[in-house]
Write an enzyme that holds these catalytic residues in place. Structure first.
Site, PDB file in Angstrom:
ATOM      1  N   ASN A   1       0.812  -1.215   0.000  1.00 41.34           N
ATOM      2  CA  ASN A   1       0.000   0.000   0.000  1.00 41.34           C
ATOM      3  C   ASN A   1       0.855   1.278   0.000  1.00 41.34           C
ATOM      4  O   ASN A   1       2.080   1.225   0.008  1.00 41.34           O
ATOM      5  CB  ASN A   1      -0.959  -0.015   1.190  1.00 41.34           C
ATOM      6  CG  ASN A   1      -0.227  -0.061   2.523  1.00 41.34           C
ATOM      7  OD1 ASN A   1       0.928   0.353   2.612  1.00 41.34           O
ATOM      8  ND2 ASN A   1      -0.877  -0.574   3.537  1.00 41.34           N
ATOM      9  N   ILE A   2       0.171   2.401  -0.003  1.00 44.22           N
ATOM     10  CA  ILE A   2       0.858   3.694  -0.150  1.00 44.22           C
ATOM     11  C   ILE A   2       1.857   3.957   0.976  1.00 44.22           C
ATOM     12  O   ILE A   2       2.863   4.607   0.774  1.00 44.22           O
ATOM     13  CB  ILE A   2      -0.150   4.874  -0.230  1.00 44.22           C
ATOM     14  CG1 ILE A   2      -1.038   4.923   1.008  1.00 44.22           C
ATOM     15  CG2 ILE A   2      -1.008   4.777  -1.473  1.00 44.22           C
ATOM     16  CD1 ILE A   2      -1.785   6.257   1.155  1.00 44.22           C
ATOM     17  N   CYS A  18      -7.868  -2.442  -6.429  1.00 43.62           N
ATOM     18  CA  CYS A  18      -7.092  -2.594  -5.189  1.00 43.62           C
ATOM     19  C   CYS A  18      -8.084  -2.301  -4.077  1.00 43.62           C
ATOM     20  O   CYS A  18      -9.104  -2.982  -3.995  1.00 43.62           O
ATOM     21  CB  CYS A  18      -5.888  -1.668  -5.182  1.00 43.62           C
ATOM     22  SG  CYS A  18      -6.204   0.017  -5.726  1.00 43.62           S
ATOM     23  N   SER A  19      -7.855  -1.297  -3.254  1.00 43.88           N
ATOM     24  CA  SER A  19      -8.858  -0.961  -2.261  1.00 43.88           C
ATOM     25  C   SER A  19      -9.818   0.087  -2.829  1.00 43.88           C
ATOM     26  O   SER A  19     -10.983  -0.194  -3.077  1.00 43.88           O
ATOM     27  CB  SER A  19      -8.202  -0.452  -0.980  1.00 43.88           C
ATOM     28  OG  SER A  19      -7.406  -1.472  -0.432  1.00 43.88           O
ATOM     29  N   ASP A  20      -9.275   1.285  -3.076  1.00 44.94           N
ATOM     30  CA  ASP A  20     -10.135   2.336  -3.611  1.00 44.94           C
ATOM     31  C   ASP A  20     -10.056   2.432  -5.129  1.00 44.94           C
ATOM     32  O   ASP A  20     -10.863   3.104  -5.754  1.00 44.94           O
ATOM     33  CB  ASP A  20      -9.762   3.677  -2.985  1.00 44.94           C
ATOM     34  CG  ASP A  20     -10.153   3.715  -1.519  1.00 44.94           C
ATOM     35  OD1 ASP A  20     -11.260   3.238  -1.199  1.00 44.94           O
ATOM     36  OD2 ASP A  20      -9.350   4.192  -0.694  1.00 44.94           O
ATOM     37  N   TRP A  38      -7.633   3.836  -6.931  1.00 46.62           N
ATOM     38  CA  TRP A  38      -7.047   5.034  -7.529  1.00 46.62           C
ATOM     39  C   TRP A  38      -5.537   5.095  -7.409  1.00 46.62           C
ATOM     40  O   TRP A  38      -4.931   6.047  -7.867  1.00 46.62           O
ATOM     41  CB  TRP A  38      -7.705   6.302  -6.981  1.00 46.62           C
ATOM     42  CG  TRP A  38      -7.798   6.401  -5.486  1.00 46.62           C
ATOM     43  CD1 TRP A  38      -6.844   6.065  -4.591  1.00 46.62           C
ATOM     44  CD2 TRP A  38      -8.906   6.885  -4.723  1.00 46.62           C
ATOM     45  NE1 TRP A  38      -7.270   6.304  -3.323  1.00 46.62           N
ATOM     46  CE2 TRP A  38      -8.540   6.820  -3.364  1.00 46.62           C
ATOM     47  CE3 TRP A  38     -10.190   7.376  -5.046  1.00 46.62           C
ATOM     48  CZ2 TRP A  38      -9.399   7.209  -2.333  1.00 46.62           C
ATOM     49  CZ3 TRP A  38     -11.022   7.767  -4.018  1.00 46.62           C
ATOM     50  CH2 TRP A  38     -10.630   7.676  -2.681  1.00 46.62           C
ATOM     51  N   ARG A  58      -1.823  12.972  -2.412  1.00 47.37           N
ATOM     52  CA  ARG A  58      -0.604  12.169  -2.479  1.00 47.37           C
ATOM     53  C   ARG A  58       0.646  13.037  -2.503  1.00 47.37           C
ATOM     54  O   ARG A  58       1.679  12.672  -1.985  1.00 47.37           O
ATOM     55  CB  ARG A  58      -0.627  11.272  -3.727  1.00 47.37           C
ATOM     56  CG  ARG A  58      -1.720  10.207  -3.727  1.00 47.37           C
ATOM     57  CD  ARG A  58      -1.455   9.111  -2.714  1.00 47.37           C
ATOM     58  NE  ARG A  58      -2.570   8.162  -2.679  1.00 47.37           N
ATOM     59  CZ  ARG A  58      -3.488   8.153  -1.728  1.00 47.37           C
ATOM     60  NH1 ARG A  58      -3.430   9.024  -0.715  1.00 47.37           N
ATOM     61  NH2 ARG A  58      -4.474   7.279  -1.751  1.00 47.37           N
TER      62      ARG A  58
END
Lengths: 603, 622
Positions: free
Chosen positions: A313-314, A375-377, A379, A421
């Site tokens: 993840n990010i 993925c999750s969202d 984006w 981001r």
């Protein structure tokens, strides 16, 4: 002579060269004027400071601050140093040293930048000069907190092309041959009512009604329903993107969503299954159930095959890049360079993203199966995967304009949260929402361009320019999180597009070795052995890595470009001559139009 | 010599030459059998007319085999000490399948072992491609049998790995034994270069091209302080020096003879490079034989004094020792040592230890192992690469060369480089320093001259150092990849200065291949003396004439080249150095993207040349 052999071997005074090179493009620099200024840029203040250059030691200079940039000019005769840093690049400003601090140059400011460097200035303790500079910088670098307009809004630059015209979704879908018998364009999201982070225009299965879409939206995280990103021109398989299904702990099901995926599957008759790529590691996908998310289970979605792509993840990516900075700036970790690099895991993440995209591309192209990516969202990792897969599959995106369209479409219009981001104009440097996802994507593109030196119309400079302006805020292109916000802020009216800058001087960004090829799928090698750190980006501030002067290399490239144009022209003349002989004036030009099958549209 | 005459007879042997001429190229392992139609039906003229024409295959069963067998005949003909190659060949041929790595499709056909080659001829229904491998290039061989077939794995000196699946256990073992015996033959004069007669090349061509005499002509134009001495005419002073060397004019041949006795192996200081802009020089030698008694040699001291006197007035001197101070001191115990400060006024000593010999060979072996280990987990690669230390050796070599070059250019000093024997690290440093400083050495011809002068003529023992590559199971005795390290450093220079070298990666790869196994004589033997004894120059073809054929030369060029009059100072930071993928991953990576790309670049430039040829356009001045 007897000094360390690893000291500078730059015979061509590269350091000054390299620093000068950082000056921004398209700026008229009048030598009599102290600071280059963009139209709309206003000067705020200037101060005498000592720039503590991590490579050459302290340099006395004058710093000029405008509402767009920090500009430093050396006051020392033997140094031509110039620093030109857009304020948007600044992530954090710290005071160093206090009233009691002693020692030379220990009192001043330490500025952390988003582009892999730090700037340190020493100031005099008397006369509040540090406080002034700190306040002015804070004010203009973080306009968000001071309710000031973003510099992009104040920019009055004019270019002879309008970059906002580059991407027109209808045209792009038409280029792909859409709509067709199976896929339609819907305006259901015209006012961003279905999904506020999606674009207004969406491509969905012909057989799904708008009501179906609304019901599916309730079962997808942030209403990001599966919509078409790309369709294969021959086998008509598609890449569809979305967010995770809202399965939750109880394992909820939604008949509409299941039916919808089945409708997508049925648009492709070659394979009886729809392939779902969940970008996350398996455990993360399971963990997401706790917060209401999850993934498509076998028993609910019969005709699907689900694969996890293990991309982190990010937060993991952010920490990884932080470690990269630790080993490259200001000094490169030399004694164990390779193992230090390995311990950052940055290349490993690049590898996983590329591997995932290769799988998507291969499934569509060779596996002849339609693919759904989330993925999750949907984006971050989803945007990486769909855009890289499209880059591999569709040679159109490997041209300069094609790439701009790809970024505009898969990233900007589909709501990659650039503002969050990157943290445009926001002083909250520790915000957990910040993450170098887009940088990672550009790095992947660079890795591909290294492996396929003739496949891309653009060069490294193009990619670096995009990254520079990702932070600079000079252009509106990357401002805000989604299309609806951009529309509300009238970004296209009030700001200039980055593509205006690039497209008005395209030659600078062209790869002389580019050879246009239609319908060639590129599969890069995503093995660690074939990936390398993008030294020219991540370590570009270090004068010691500079190699041959950039000027002659670029000049040689320009020569080659001119040569190529000459040949193309000669070829065209010959073609014309021969076609004239054949008395057939209609020589059909080959080009992107080849990609467009003849289907009647529904407009 | 029968063989020479025999193999160069008439057009009948054209086909064979054609095959071999193409066969040694970089990427071309499958060659097209170019054969005039008429020849297929008769036994080639060459066989019939050869002196010992006991052609064992009077009635050919198939045209293809006739040819194969005639090639087979050609190889084993020469005898060595009463032993025929044919005695080493256990079996003529067998049916086999060849696997050439993941990318290339397998080949099936008849396998033949000849005196110098392994041949695979596809069956009658197969394509017309004949596959050919020089046996000398086999580094290690591994055989396995199961049931009624066997598998031979050949690991080649150019790092290729080949697998042969052979029908018949007996045949497998025989072929394996034959390859083993033939690939490890140590005799120079029975090696393939003595039988290789490519079409279009003449014996003796290009051999005159590079010796020190030619370089001396250039030096003489620049300065009068140096002379060409033929004191080593009969190799009596120094076994590893060529006949002629460039020495200070002020030192006579008698003094040189005494200097030679004071230096290991007789390698007294000689000129390596004259840097015209500063008027200073780069010299090389071996260590002085000071020994435990701290011996001195007046002539040696005088020679170095004369060097400084011949340079610009007041020029300092640096002695760059490629060993650590400690190691240099220790060498005294065994009779070696280093120049005493007091004995050489004006000269200052520097130590820059460079690894050579076994540690270097082990580093090479480990690196090749790591590159070939495709199973290893992805997170281990970079630390594994680091643990091989290969890139550390590259860094050390480049930075020492930079130091030497900087001494000459920036400090305007005379620099003498030596280690112990002065045939390995010394040459690495002097040759790299010249590439950094001298624009001429970065041209295609200049680089070939540099390799000839600073490596081959300077007595780098190729025969010993390149006897085995990275796959050999034999315990390394004299093997060391010093020359490969040099090529790697040159590659790094080319990567950092993409416009400044006239040649591309292709030339470096070719030199690597040929240094380890070659149909040409250039890299044979360990010194000029040995080459004279073996008559290498008159009886083999020069690699340079092979490489300089217009067709080949063009492909080795760097299309981006623009002459750069400046010194090129490489960055030696670890992040600026890369693994030479083109060499170490050459057979592992898919060849497609970059190779295809370069092919395209090359084509584009070729077409540019053509138009420039007919209508001269003004060339941009940089």
């Amino acid at each position: 002579m007897a000094s360390a052999p690893t000291s500078k071997y730059n015979s061509h005074s590269l350091e000054n060269e390299s620093i000068k090179r950082t000056s921004r493009d398209g700026v008229n620099r009048d030598l009599s004027e102290a600071v280059p200024r963009l139209p709309g840029e206003t000067r705020i203040t200037d101060k005498e400071v000592i720039y503590i250059c991590p490579f050459n030691g302290p340099i006395k200079g004058r710093v000029y601050i405008t509402n767009y940039r920090l500009y430093l000019r050396s006051l020392e005769t033997d140094s031509a140093l110039i620093l030109d840093v857009p304020l948007g690049v600044i992530s954090r400003i710290e005071k160093m040293g206090g009233a009691t601090s002693r020692g030379e140059n220990s009192y001043g400011l330490d500025i952390t930048c988003k582009d892999m460097r730090n700037l340190r200035f020493a100031l005099k303790q008397e006369g509040h000069s540090r406080r002034d500079m700190f306040e002015i910088l804070t004010r203009y670098a973080f306009p968000l907190a001071h309710s000031l307009p973003n510099i992009g809004i104040l920019n009055e630059e004019k270019f002879n092309v309008d970059g906002w015209m580059v991407y027109n979704p209808v045209e792009e879908y038409r280029r792909q041959g859409l709509p067709n018998h199976h896929w339609r364009i819907t305006f259901i999201n015209k006012c961003y009512e279905l999904c506020d982070t999606y674009p207004a225009l969406l491509v969905v299965p012909y057989r799904a009604s708008d009501d179906d879409l609304r019901r599916v939206a309730t079962f997808r995280s942030r209403n990001r329903i599966p919509v078409l990103s790309w369709i294969h021109p021959e086998n008509k398989t598609v890449i569809v993107r979305c967010s995770q299904p809202l399965v939750g702990m109880s394992g909820k099901r939604n008949k509409d969503d299941e039916k919808y995926l089945d409708v997508i599957r049925e648009t492709n008759r070659q394979i009886s299954k729809l392939t779902i790529y969940d970008a996350r590691p398996n455990v993360n996908a399971v963990a997401n159930k706790a917060t209401g998310g999850g993934y498509e289970s076998d028993d609910a979605y019969h005709n699907t095959e689900l694969f996890f792509l293990d991309i982190h993840n990010i937060h993991v990516m952010r920490e990884s890049l932080k470690k990269v900075k630790d080993i490259v700036y200001p000094n490169v970790e030399e004694s164990h360079w390779l193992s230090s690099l390995e311990s950052t895991h940055w290349l490993e993440h690049i590898k996983l993203v590329l591997t995932g995209a290769i799988q998507v591309a291969d499934k569509v192209s060779s596996g002849k199966s339609s693919v759904l990516v989330h993925c999750s969202d949907g984006w971050d990792r989803t945007a990486q995967l769909t855009s890289l897969a499209m880059l591999m599959l569709d040679s159109f995106y490997r041209s300069i304009e094609g790439f701009e369209i790809l970024v505009q479409k898969e990233w900007i219009s589909f709501g990659h949260k650039f503002a969050s981001r990157i943290g445009h104009g926001d002083k909250n440097h520790a915000d957990a929402d910040r993450s170098p996802i887009f940088l990672q994507f550009i790095d992947c593109v660079w890795q591909m361009s290294k492996q396929f030196p003739t496949a891309f119309e653009f060069n490294e400079r193009f990619l670096i320019t995009i990254l520079d302006h990702l932070y600079s805020c000079r252009f509106g292109t990357f401002l805000y999180n989604c299309e609806s916000a951009r529309e509300k802020q009238k970004v296209t009216e009030r700001t200039v597009s980055l593509w205006s800058l690039i497209n008005s001087n395209k030659d600078k960004y062209k790869n002389p070795f580019y050879t246009k090829e239609i319908n060639r799928v590129l599969y890069p090698v995503a093995s660690m052995r074939h990936l390398e750190l993008w030294v020219n980006y991540y370590i570009r501030w270090n004068p010691r890595i500079k190699q041959q002067q950039p000027n002659p290399v670029e000049q040689r490239y320009v020569e080659l470009l001119a040569l190529r144009d000459e040949y193309i022209q000669r070829l065209e003349e010959l073609q014309l001559a021969s076609s004239a002989k054949l008395s057939d004036p209609s020589t059909s030009p080959s080009g992107p139009s080849q990609m467009m099958p003849h289907v009647h549209t529904h407009f | 010599m029968d063989e020479i005459e025999f193999s160069s007879t008439g057009s009948g042997w054209g086909p064979r030459s054609e095959v071999l001429a193409v066969g040694w190229g970089n990427s071309c392992e499958t060659v097209r059998w170019l054969l005039p139609r008429g020849l297929l039906n008769s036994c080639p003229a060459g066989v019939a007319s050869c002196p010992a024409s006991s052609c064992p295959f009077p009635s050919p069963r198939s045209p293809r085999l006739t040819l194969l067998e005639s090639v087979l005949l050609l190889g084993p003909r020469p005898t060595t000490g009463g032993m025929e190659f044919s005695e080493l060949i256990r079996t003529g041929r067998a049916q086999a399948k060849l696997l050439r790595g993941p990318e290339a499709p397998p080949l099936r056909g008849t396998l033949c072992v000849t005196g110098h080659h392994l041949l695979l001829s596809p069956g009658p229904q197969g394509t017309s491609d004949l596959w050919l491998l020089l046996l000398r290039s086999v580094d290690s061989i591994e055989k396995r049998v199961s049931g009624d077939s066997g598998t031979i794995t050949l690991r080649c000196k150019d790092l290729r790995v080949l697998q042969l699946d052979i029908e018949g256990v007996e045949a497998t073992l025989d072929i394996a034994r034959s390859i083993e015996a033939l690939s490890s033959l140590e005799s120079v004069i029975t090696s393939f270069p003595f039988f290789y007669r490519p079409k279009g090349l003449r014996l003796g061509d290009a051999w005159h091209f590079h010796p020190p005499e030619r370089y001396y002509k250039r030096v003489a134009r620049e300065t009068n302080a140096w002379r060409l001495s033929e004191v080593n005419e009969d190799f009596s002073l120094c076994l590893s020096y060529p006949r002629a060397v460039i020495v200070p004019r002020a030192v006579d041949d008698d003094a040189l003879a005494r200097c030679a006795r004071f230096r290991q192996g007789g390698r007294f200081p000689v000129l390596s490079y004259h840097h015209a802009p500063s008027g200073t020089v780069l010299l090389r030698s071996s260590q002085p034989l000071t020994g435990p008694q701290k011996r001195r040699c007046a002539e040696d001291e005088e020679l170095l004094r004369a060097v400084l006197a011949g340079a610009r007035p007041g020029a300092p001197g640096f002695i760059l020792d490629t060993r650590s101070a400690q190691a240099a001191k220790q060498a005294r115990v065994t009779g070696g040592g280093t120049e005493a400060k007091a004995a050489y006024p004006g000269w200052k000593r520097l130590h820059r230890p460079l690894e050579r010999g076994r540690p270097l060979q082990e580093s090479f072996v480990r690196l090749v192992e790591a590159c070939g280990d495709l199973e290893q987990s992805m997170d281990g690669w970079l630390s594994q690469l680091e643990a091989c230390h290969w890139l550390a050796h590259v860094k050390e070599a480049l930075s020492t060369a930079c130091l030497a070059a900087r001494g000459v250019e920036r400090e305007e000093a005379c620099v003498l480089v030596h280690g112990a024997e002065g045939t390995d690290s010394t040459l690495l440093v002097t040759s790299l320093a010249q590439l950094i400083l001298d624009p001429l050495s970065r041209t295609m011809t200049g680089f070939q001259e540099l390799v000839e002068r600073e490596w081959i003529q300077a007595g780098h023992p190729f025969q010993l150092r390149c006897a085995h590559s990275a796959f050999s199971h034999a315990c390394p005795k004299h093997e060391a990849p010093t020359f490969l390290l040099f090529l790697d450093c040159v590659w790094q220079l080319g990567r950092q200065f993409p416009l400044s070298l006239e040649f591309g990666e292709g030339l470096l790869l070719a030199l690597f291949e040929h240094a380890y196994a070659s149909p040409f004589g250039t890299f044979l033997c360990s010194s000029e003396k040995e080459r004279c004894l073996c008559e290498v120059r008159t009886r083999t073809h020069s690699l340079w004439s092979g490489l300089n054929q217009p067709k080949v030369r063009r492909k080795l060029r760097n299309p981006l080249y623009v002459p750069n009059p400046l010194a090129i100072w490489p960055s030696v930071e670890p992040q600026s150095l890369r693994l030479w993928q083109g060499l170490f991953l050459r057979w592992i990576r898919p060849p497609e993207p970059s190779q295809v790309a370069w092919e395209k670049v090359w084509q584009r430039l070729a077409s540019k040349e053509k138009t420039e040829g007919c209508e001269p356009t003004s060339k941009p001045q940089l």
